[in-house]
Design an enzyme around this catalytic site. Structure first.
Site, PDB file in Angstrom:
ATOM      1  N   THR A 202       3.608  -1.779  -5.233  1.00  0.00           N
ATOM      2  CA  THR A 202       2.491  -0.993  -4.716  1.00  0.00           C
ATOM      3  C   THR A 202       1.692  -1.736  -3.652  1.00  0.00           C
ATOM      4  O   THR A 202       1.160  -1.111  -2.728  1.00  0.00           O
ATOM      5  CB  THR A 202       1.537  -0.588  -5.857  1.00  0.00           C
ATOM      6  OG1 THR A 202       1.135  -1.763  -6.572  1.00  0.00           O
ATOM      7  CG2 THR A 202       2.230   0.354  -6.820  1.00  0.00           C
ATOM      8  N   CYS A 203       1.603  -3.067  -3.756  1.00  0.00           N
ATOM      9  CA  CYS A 203       0.814  -3.816  -2.782  1.00  0.00           C
ATOM     10  C   CYS A 203       1.429  -3.750  -1.395  1.00  0.00           C
ATOM     11  O   CYS A 203       0.743  -3.976  -0.391  1.00  0.00           O
ATOM     12  CB  CYS A 203       0.649  -5.262  -3.210  1.00  0.00           C
ATOM     13  SG  CYS A 203       2.203  -6.125  -3.499  1.00  0.00           S
TER      14      CYS A 203
END
Length: 236
Positions: A202-203
């Site tokens: 997700t980052c």
């Protein structure tokens, strides 16, 4: 609600209020006093540890707990947050924005209504890599599936892939880094991609997508991953 109910007489209102319970238990039997829940050494008012909560003072208790939880108890942390934010961006400059504009800037845009994702915009904004390109059947299937999503499915997918249920102002083109879709690989050739769920970073807005044998299987695996992989690292 009982206090604002004009259809009740004063006697009926008093009787109903006196019969109020919490899950069938009278308020007086809950053993509450005017201390902060979980912090018996913090009194909500002077002498609070010796003052029991009853129906007569329940409203005062709720207001004081809310004040301590949301104002008094976090004032130091909020001042630190304010100072840190101000060191990056002068808070005074935010006065030029309306509240809904700030909401869009910090939380992303939901638009003025539901709008399906456009296939061409997805092609222009996303980045296939490491085993996929724009002509890969898996990428074409993915963008077709995404373009058919309703609003709830869009939010679930974004939460799973980016960690946020909204896109920034500017939609997919404003994602930084851009949404990247790579081919999920396995250690042995005997492994069937259809048996595995997609995973994410997700980052980095990074989707690792197995090369499923059909569009229907991909749609179901994406749905399951979005439902089961939110707010955790099981599929990271």
């Amino acid at each position: 609600k009982l206090e604002k109910n004009d259809k009740l007489s004063a006697m009926e209102r008093h009787e109903r209020i006196s019969n109020l319970t919490m899950d069938g238990c009278p308020i007086e039997d809950l053993g509450l006093d005017f201390t902060l829940p979980g912090y018996p050494n913090i009194e909500l008012r002077k002498g609070g540890k010796d003052l029991a909560v009853s129906l007569d003072n329940l409203g005062d208790y709720i207001n004081l707990v809310g004040h301590w939880m949301l104002v008094e108890g976090v004032s130091t942390q909020m001042e630190s947050l304010r100072d840190g934010f101000n060191s990056v961006f002068p808070i005074a400059s935010l006065q030029m924005f309306f509240p809904d504009e700030l909401d869009q800037i910090f939380c992303g845009s939901e638009g003025r209504g539901f709008a399906p994702w456009d296939f061409r915009v997805l092609m222009d904004s996303c980045k296939p890599d490491h085993g996929y390109n724009f002509e890969s059947p898996a990428i074409i299937n993915l963008f077709q599936i995404l373009s058919e999503y309703n609003q709830e499915e869009q939010r679930a997918f974004l939460q799973f892939v980016t960690g946020c249920p909204r896109l920034p102002v500017g939609s997919f083109k404003a994602l930084s880094p851009p949404l990247t879709i790579v081919k999920k690989t396995f250690d042995t050739p005997e492994v069937a991609p259809d048996d595995y769920l997609p995973s994410v970073m997700t980052c980095a807005n990074y989707l690792k997508l197995p090369d499923y044998t059909s569009r229907e299987i991909m749609k179901e695996k994406l749905r399951l991953a979005a439902a089961e992989g939110q707010y955790c690292f099981h599929l990271s």
